[in-house]
Write an enzyme that holds these catalytic residues in place. Structure first.
Site, PDB file in Angstrom:
ATOM      1  N   ARG A  88      37.240  34.115  45.736  1.00 42.26           N
ATOM      2  CA  ARG A  88      35.974  34.854  45.818  1.00 42.26           C
ATOM      3  C   ARG A  88      36.113  36.131  44.993  1.00 42.26           C
ATOM      4  NH1 ARG A  88      34.057  38.882  49.986  1.00 42.26           N
ATOM      5  NH2 ARG A  88      31.906  39.177  49.356  1.00 42.26           N
ATOM      6  N   HIS A 132      28.836  43.654  44.420  1.00 46.23           N
ATOM      7  CA  HIS A 132      29.802  44.260  45.330  1.00 46.23           C
ATOM      8  C   HIS A 132      29.885  45.751  44.988  1.00 46.23           C
ATOM      9  CE1 HIS A 132      33.472  43.275  48.031  1.00 46.23           C
ATOM     10  NE2 HIS A 132      33.413  44.595  47.949  1.00 46.23           N
ATOM     11  N   GLU A 177      28.121  43.032  51.877  1.00 45.84           N
ATOM     12  CA  GLU A 177      28.038  44.128  52.855  1.00 45.84           C
ATOM     13  C   GLU A 177      26.955  45.160  52.508  1.00 45.84           C
ATOM     14  OE1 GLU A 177      31.894  45.859  53.539  1.00 45.84           O
ATOM     15  OE2 GLU A 177      32.836  43.934  53.930  1.00 45.84           O
ATOM     16  N   ASN A 307      32.259  39.183  56.948  1.00 45.10           N
ATOM     17  CA  ASN A 307      33.465  39.980  56.721  1.00 45.10           C
ATOM     18  C   ASN A 307      33.809  40.667  58.033  1.00 45.10           C
ATOM     19  OD1 ASN A 307      33.121  39.245  54.077  1.00 45.10           O
ATOM     20  ND2 ASN A 307      32.637  41.296  53.326  1.00 45.10           N
ATOM     21  N   TYR A 309      36.771  42.860  60.313  1.00 39.53           N
ATOM     22  CA  TYR A 309      38.036  43.607  60.349  1.00 39.53           C
ATOM     23  C   TYR A 309      38.398  44.066  61.754  1.00 39.53           C
ATOM     24  CZ  TYR A 309      37.962  43.473  55.316  1.00 39.53           C
ATOM     25  OH  TYR A 309      37.970  43.024  54.015  1.00 39.53           O
ATOM     26  N   GLU A 384      35.792  37.741  54.261  1.00 41.18           N
ATOM     27  CA  GLU A 384      36.852  38.756  54.176  1.00 41.18           C
ATOM     28  C   GLU A 384      37.466  38.928  55.546  1.00 41.18           C
ATOM     29  OE1 GLU A 384      35.815  42.645  52.646  1.00 41.18           O
ATOM     30  OE2 GLU A 384      34.665  41.765  51.002  1.00 41.18           O
TER      31      GLU A 384
END
Ligand code: IFM
Length: 480
Positions: A88, A132, A177, A307, A309, A384
């Protein structure tokens, strides 16, 4: 057969994923490419921002980064060595359409043409993100994402890239995002363009969503492969209240609205959440939403990129007792949350990464299940997931990163649990393939599974890269 049935624990002690599961790693143009002034590329908002004293740690910029623009052959060889099924990457808008509008820059487009061909020759599926965060500076000078016109420029750009690469790229994402672009870029000012206006942040969020919808339409109108899939990548998360007290529960509702539902609802349901609009009504009348916009934003997509985290822990008012104090790097400043500036962000339990982010894979399983429950069976990809640690080669030149191995192991185990829960999860992309420019943190944070020595540009596979290769080529995640 459903994904849930295909995800099974094997007899050899591995968690098995569906045979066509997309195992990948991710990067982004500004974070790795460098070559910032080569081949007619013009400045993006991140070039301007990073050149502004005090905005990026140590004055770092993406000028050279990991020099991927010149080393993409070497980097594809590394991907191949790792057994990656997919890669990606993002296309730099200022590289292929320098002024943000006008003609395509053949040299800039040629780079992505060669990258895609190189990936395909290595048997790696290209997964392309159009935006991005590197908005051409000329468009920011005209208002950036607060200017509705930027959404139309994005759609033109999407169509041009699709016309050139659509015959070979099968998986497309419009934006990465948009929360960060809008709320960190225009709200808290931590990211480029560094504006600090809550109403502008909400306006930008809407125009980014509009750009997404127009971009999906432009991609579908271009000559994509028959099996091409189009997606949006967001950074939703699990938001937990610190207690069941009504104030804390309400704080969680508000933050959930601002990071999750403000994107999920318009894209997957065709309307903005009424509570978010009410919470922010004192800041903006939402009159930037025009007739027809929501139908455009809700143009069907094939996949949603997630994504993930860390989860968030929030409360209202003063701490009720011995609540752990937030790590200063663990949360965003209040100005990133229009209309919720009084919400308290607490440190969720669990060990911390070098970003000060908590390691809690249960938040991933919960998040994927929640998206399925609230929004239906849309296919999901973890686009991600990863962690920063202060890795350096040892005297033997090896990079041992046991915390990252543990992080990946726990999160892939959670992803497997989500599959068994019935989530239609199609793939996983480690963030990141390479150490890179971590935005306002510059090069001080290392997210790569491959170490980059920024003086020599030497790449060294970390232990996590070897571990991930074993997962991909060895048939799944080891059960420990
Ligand atoms: O490096 C970023 C990436 O650009 C977007 N998602 C989060 C990563 C880690 O902060």
């Amino acid at each position: 057969m459903t994904s849930a049935l295909k995800a099974e624990a094997s007899t050899e002690g591995r968690l098995r994923f569906p045979p066509d599961f997309l195992w990948g790693a991710a990067t982004a143009a500004y974070q790795i490419e460098g070559a910032a002034t080569e081949d007619e590329r013009t400045p993006s908002i991140w070039d301007t921002f990073s050149a502004t004293p005090g905005k990026v740690r140590n004055g770092d910029t993406g000028h050279v980064a990991a020099d991927h623009y010149h080393r993409c052959g070497e980097d594809i060889a590394i991907m191949s060595d790792l057994g990656l099924k997919a890669y990606r990457f993002s296309v730099g808008w200022p590289r292929v359409r320098p002024a943000g509008s006008g003609p395509v820059n053949p040299a800039g487009m040629g780079f992505y043409d060669r990258l895609v061909d190189g990936l395909l020759a290595a048997g790696i599926r290209p997964v392309l993100t159009l935006y991005h965060w590197d908005l051409p500076q000329e468009l920011e000078d005209a208002g950036g994402w607060t200017n509705r016109d930027t959404a139309y420029r994005f759609a033109e750009y999407a169509g041009l890239v699709a016309d050139r690469l659509g015959d070979r790229v099968g998986l497309w994402s419009t934006l990465n995002e948009p929360w960060c672009s809008a709320f960190l870029g225009y709200g808290s000012g931590e990211h480029a363009p560094g504006r600090t206006d809550p109403a502008a942040a909400l306006t930008a969020a809407h125009h980014l969503l509009l750009a997404h919808g127009l971009g999906v339409q432009a991609l579908r109108a271009a000559s994509l492969r028959a099996d091409a899939q189009v997606s949006l990548v967001i950074n939703p998360t699990t938001v937990r209240p610190v207690s069941n007290a009504p104030g804390d529960v309400d704080a969680a509702r508000r933050i959930d609205g601002l990071i999750n539902r403000i994107f999920l609802d318009p894209v997957l349901r065709g309307h903005y959440p009424a509570d978010v609009q009410a919470d922010t009504a004192h800041l903006t009348g939402w009159n930037f939403v025009r007739n027809g916009d929501l139908a455009t934003i809700a143009t069907p997509i094939d996949l949603l990129g997630v994504n993930y985290y860390q989860p968030m822990l929030v409360g209202a008012g003063e701490p009720p007792g011995p609540v752990p104090v937030s790590s200063p790097e663990a949360v965003r400043p209040p100005s990133a949350w229009p209309g919720s500036e009084d919400v308290r962000f607490l440190q969720p339990p669990g060990p911390l990464t070098d970003m000060g982010w908590s390691v809690d894979a249960s938040g991933l399983r919960e998040l994927l299940g929640r998206i399925r429950r609230d929004y239906g069976d849309i296919p999901l990809v973890i686009t991600e997931n990863g962690a920063a640690y202060a890795d350096e080669p040892d005297p033997a030149g090896e990079v041992h990163d046991p915390e990252r191995v543990r992080y990946l192991h726990e999160h892939l185990t959670a992803a497997h649990e989500a599959l068994r829960d019935g989530v239609d999860l199609r793939g996983y992309f480690a963030w990141s393939l390479l150490d890179n420019f971590e935005w306002a943190y510059g090069y001080s944070k290392r997210f790569g599974i491959v170490h980059v020595d920024y003086t020599t540009q030497r790449r060294t596979l970390k232990d996590s890269a070897y571990w991930y290769r074993d997962v991909i080529t060895g048939g799944g995640v080891p059960v420990t």
